[in-house]
Design an enzyme around this catalytic site. Structure first.
Site, PDB file in Angstrom:
ATOM      1  N   GLN A 198       0.839  -1.197   0.000  1.00  0.00           N
ATOM      2  CA  GLN A 198       0.000   0.000   0.000  1.00  0.00           C
ATOM      3  C   GLN A 198       0.869   1.239   0.000  1.00  0.00           C
ATOM      4  OE1 GLN A 198      -0.713   2.368   2.645  1.00  0.00           O
ATOM      5  NE2 GLN A 198      -2.520   3.339   1.760  1.00  0.00           N
ATOM      6  N   SER A 199       0.558   2.199  -0.861  1.00  0.00           N
ATOM      7  CA  SER A 199       1.266   3.467  -0.963  1.00  0.00           C
ATOM      8  C   SER A 199       2.755   3.232  -1.248  1.00  0.00           C
ATOM      9  CB  SER A 199       1.057   4.282   0.320  1.00  0.00           C
ATOM     10  OG  SER A 199       1.495   5.602   0.141  1.00  0.00           O
ATOM     11  N   ALA A 200       3.657   3.676  -0.347  1.00  0.00           N
ATOM     12  CA  ALA A 200       5.082   3.437  -0.562  1.00  0.00           C
ATOM     13  C   ALA A 200       5.374   1.946  -0.620  1.00  0.00           C
ATOM     14  CB  ALA A 200       5.895   4.087   0.556  1.00  0.00           C
ATOM     15  N   ASP A 300      -7.908  10.343  -4.156  1.00  0.00           N
ATOM     16  CA  ASP A 300      -6.612  10.224  -3.482  1.00  0.00           C
ATOM     17  C   ASP A 300      -5.754  11.416  -3.882  1.00  0.00           C
ATOM     18  OD1 ASP A 300      -4.051   9.573  -2.609  1.00  0.00           O
ATOM     19  OD2 ASP A 300      -4.257   7.451  -3.072  1.00  0.00           O
ATOM     20  N   HIS A 332      -6.802   8.355   0.024  1.00  0.00           N
ATOM     21  CA  HIS A 332      -5.590   7.540   0.135  1.00  0.00           C
ATOM     22  C   HIS A 332      -5.700   6.487   1.226  1.00  0.00           C
ATOM     23  CE1 HIS A 332      -1.390   6.806  -0.775  1.00  0.00           C
ATOM     24  NE2 HIS A 332      -1.070   6.873   0.498  1.00  0.00           N
TER      25      HIS A 332
END
Length: 391
Positions: A198-200, A300, A332
């Site tokens: 998720q994300s990074a 997001d 996000h």
């Protein structure tokens, strides 16, 4: 499942932005329905990705937590020396504190399960480098997937300023290697592993996966095979760093700090999955790649949904299997925090579980009869958290 003694493991790497602390070492959360003697045997004997050891005493856990707090505090002050005093990140820090306060009822419940559940094996050591140990995101996912008999390993990586992007990718690759080479001992199937970020975490795990595919197709020595990964799930990820530098700068992750994390401007393309997927070196590696499923909310603002749209398109043009699922109006953190904490029906969670159990009719039948997931946080607090969220 291909064998009654195997469960599909999911590897999860989750972070909101590159410099935030990530989930710790490998995380095990599994529950098994009462039934066959084989299932009861697995409940007694399985401890994900660590050879059976006696659980640490509460006192040792407290000492471990204190040591980690000291480490993170020192790293935080070092990070502050990079950030300096800036209006944007100070206001976002204040928003983050409020956000965490509103969600605290859920965090406390998940934290209690993490520290006291017999189904969680903590602080598993792999690799030869120290890592920040922060498990909240992985714990919530792990506990909920465990209810569907899915083993979860939550992998940690060094965060800036403890490490830079190449360190992060290496740490994730070492964690995947550990899972692939040890999961069979704990009831998992080494050829039915799913990678989620998720994300990074989505960005870093995609880098690790693509780099490993290139190495494997070139005949280089490898400690794990991309063929062991059945699918990659990317949530709210950023896949082209060249397009994100200015965007992050405008949101308080200043250009100078971001480039320090990414080891300079020249390295941006080397750690951009979208650009890697366009490189000639990936041509022979494409047949090795697993199915990519990218999830993103259209609202997001931390990482625009166009990142997943263009990455999915690039993968398809390269000949890889890629699927894109957009969630209208989701932010996000909606997909990974607010929605799971809300309980009840969750489209993303249901999709992932159905995908993993797609070749197991018994598991699908059990999923259809599963009780609704419980609520962790009152709706009013979830709405307030969404309003103040810095993400």
């Amino acid at each position: 499942m291909e064998a009654t003694t195997s469960l599909p493991p999911v590897i999860s790497s989750n972070n909101l932005v590159e410099q935030d602390p990530g989930s710790d070492s490998l995380f095990r959360a599994s529950s098994f329905p009462s039934g066959s003697s084989d299932q009861r045997w697995r409940r007694r004997t399985s401890s994900l990705l660590a050879r059976p050891t006696r659980q640490k005493s509460f006192g040792r856990e407290v000492g471990h937590a204190a040591a980690e707090t000291y480490l993170i505090t020192g790293l935080s002050f070092k990070l502050l020396s990079y950030l300096g005093v800036g209006y944007r990140w100070i206001t976002r820090l204040f928003s983050l504190v409020l956000y965490a306060m509103f969600l605290l009822p859920g965090f406390l419940q998940v934290g209690f399960c993490y520290f006291f559940s017999s189904h969680v094996h903590r602080s598993i050591v792999y690799g030869d480098r120290p890592r920040n140990r922060y498990k909240a995101w992985g714990s919530l996912l792990g506990l909920q997937l465990a209810e569907r008999d899915i083993i979860v390993a939550s992998i940690d990586y060094r965060n800036f300023p403890q490490g830079t992007i190449s360190d992060m990718v290496d740490d994730i690759s070492q964690g995947i290697s550990y899972v692939c080479n040890n999961v069979v001992e704990f009831g998992g199937d080494p050829n039915k592993i799913y990678l989620m970020g998720q994300s990074a975490g989505a960005h870093i795990s995609a880098c690790a996966l693509l780099q490993q595919a290139v190495k494997e197709s070139s005949g280089d020595g490898i400690s794990w095979s991309v063929s062991q990964i059945r699918a990659y799930f990317g949530l709210s990820g950023g896949y082209n760093l060249l397009k994100l530098v200015d965007h992050f700068h405008g949101r308080g992750l200043y250009r100078s700090v971001f480039l320090s994390i990414m080891e300079g401007e020249k390295s941006l393309k080397h750690f951009s999955p979208e650009i890697i997927a366009q490189s000639p070196g990936l041509h022979n590696a494409v047949p090795l790649l697993p199915h990519f499923v990218l999830f993103h909310g259209t609202s997001d603002y931390s990482i625009p949904s166009n990142e997943s749209i263009t990455f999915a398109d690039t993968l398809r043009k390269a000949g890889a299997r890629a699927e894109l699922i957009l969630y209208n109006g989701k932010t996000h953190t909606d997909l990974f925090l607010q929605d799971p904490l809300r309980g009840g029906k969750d489209e993303l969670f249901d999709y992932v579980v159905t995908f993993i159990h797609s070749d197991d009719k018994e598991a699908l039948a059990s999923d259809a009869m599963a009780s609704p997931r419980r609520r962790f946080v009152p709706e009013i607090l979830l709405r307030l958290a969404r309003e103040v969220s810095p993400f």
